[in-house]
Motif scaffolding. Structure first.
Motif, PDB file in Angstrom:
ATOM      1  N   TYR A   4      29.301  21.140 -34.614  1.00  7.31           N
ATOM      2  CA  TYR A   4      29.701  22.169 -33.659  1.00  7.31           C
ATOM      3  C   TYR A   4      31.100  22.708 -33.930  1.00  7.31           C
ATOM      4  O   TYR A   4      31.315  23.903 -33.929  1.00  7.31           O
ATOM      5  N   PRO A  13      31.016  15.045 -23.366  1.00  8.45           N
ATOM      6  CA  PRO A  13      30.778  13.765 -24.049  1.00  8.45           C
ATOM      7  C   PRO A  13      29.895  12.805 -23.234  1.00  8.45           C
ATOM      8  O   PRO A  13      29.011  12.140 -23.800  1.00  8.45           O
ATOM      9  N   ILE A  16      26.298  14.021 -23.393  1.00  9.20           N
ATOM     10  CA  ILE A  16      25.714  13.686 -24.701  1.00  9.20           C
ATOM     11  C   ILE A  16      25.330  12.213 -24.731  1.00  9.20           C
ATOM     12  O   ILE A  16      24.233  11.851 -25.190  1.00  9.20           O
ATOM     13  N   LYS A  17      26.209  11.344 -24.224  1.00 11.25           N
ATOM     14  CA  LYS A  17      25.934   9.908 -24.207  1.00 11.25           C
ATOM     15  C   LYS A  17      24.716   9.596 -23.343  1.00 11.25           C
ATOM     16  O   LYS A  17      23.869   8.770 -23.723  1.00 11.25           O
ATOM     17  N   GLN A  21      22.730  10.163 -27.378  1.00 15.38           N
ATOM     18  CA  GLN A  21      23.321  10.629 -28.623  1.00 15.38           C
ATOM     19  C   GLN A  21      24.767  10.170 -28.715  1.00 15.38           C
ATOM     20  O   GLN A  21      25.350   9.715 -27.730  1.00 15.38           O
ATOM     21  N   ALA A  23      28.599  11.408 -29.698  1.00 11.35           N
ATOM     22  CA  ALA A  23      29.476  12.556 -29.928  1.00 11.35           C
ATOM     23  C   ALA A  23      30.734  12.082 -30.650  1.00 11.35           C
ATOM     24  O   ALA A  23      31.305  11.054 -30.299  1.00 11.35           O
ATOM     25  N   ILE A  25      34.432  13.076 -31.137  1.00 11.22           N
ATOM     26  CA  ILE A  25      35.380  13.914 -30.417  1.00 11.22           C
ATOM     27  C   ILE A  25      36.791  13.672 -30.947  1.00 11.22           C
ATOM     28  O   ILE A  25      37.157  12.544 -31.280  1.00 11.22           O
TER      29      ILE A  25
END
Length: 103
Positions: A4, A13, A16-17, A21, A23, A25
């Motif tokens: 991205y 974040p 996503i978690k 998944q 991330a 960062i």
């Protein structure tokens, strides 16, 4: 893996978690943050132009508020500047379109 390389909202974040998944960062410095906010403003503006959805206007406003904070201003202060400019120069309510000015 999808790349991205863009500024994201603070809760992304965790979202996503929750989706199972991972991330990756990093934190931006002041200069990088401002530059990414400027990119985000263009991105959100284009999304509005493509969709004309009011929620995209909210996204633009969120970015404007963040940009204001990088200049030491609050959204209220920016809105006050907006108000003063409206008093001085007017708004866009009359839908006026300037074609030309002749000397």
């Amino acid at each position: 893996m999808k790349i991205y390389n863009k500024l994201i909202r603070d809760n992304i974040p965790e979202i996503i978690k929750k989706n199972g998944q991972t991330a990756y960062i990093s934190m931006l410095d002041d200069k990088g943050y401002t530059a990414e906010l400027q990119k985000k403003l263009i991105e959100e503006t284009q999304e509005y132009l493509d969709s004309e959805e009011p929620e995209e206007l909210a996204d633009i406003l969120e970015v404007v508020e963040a940009l204001a904070s990088t200049k030491g201003k609050t959204l209220d202060e920016i809105l006050e500047i907006k108000k003063c400019k409206a008093i001085k120069n007017g708004k866009f309510e009359k839908r006026l379109f300037l074609e030309k000015v002749e000397d």
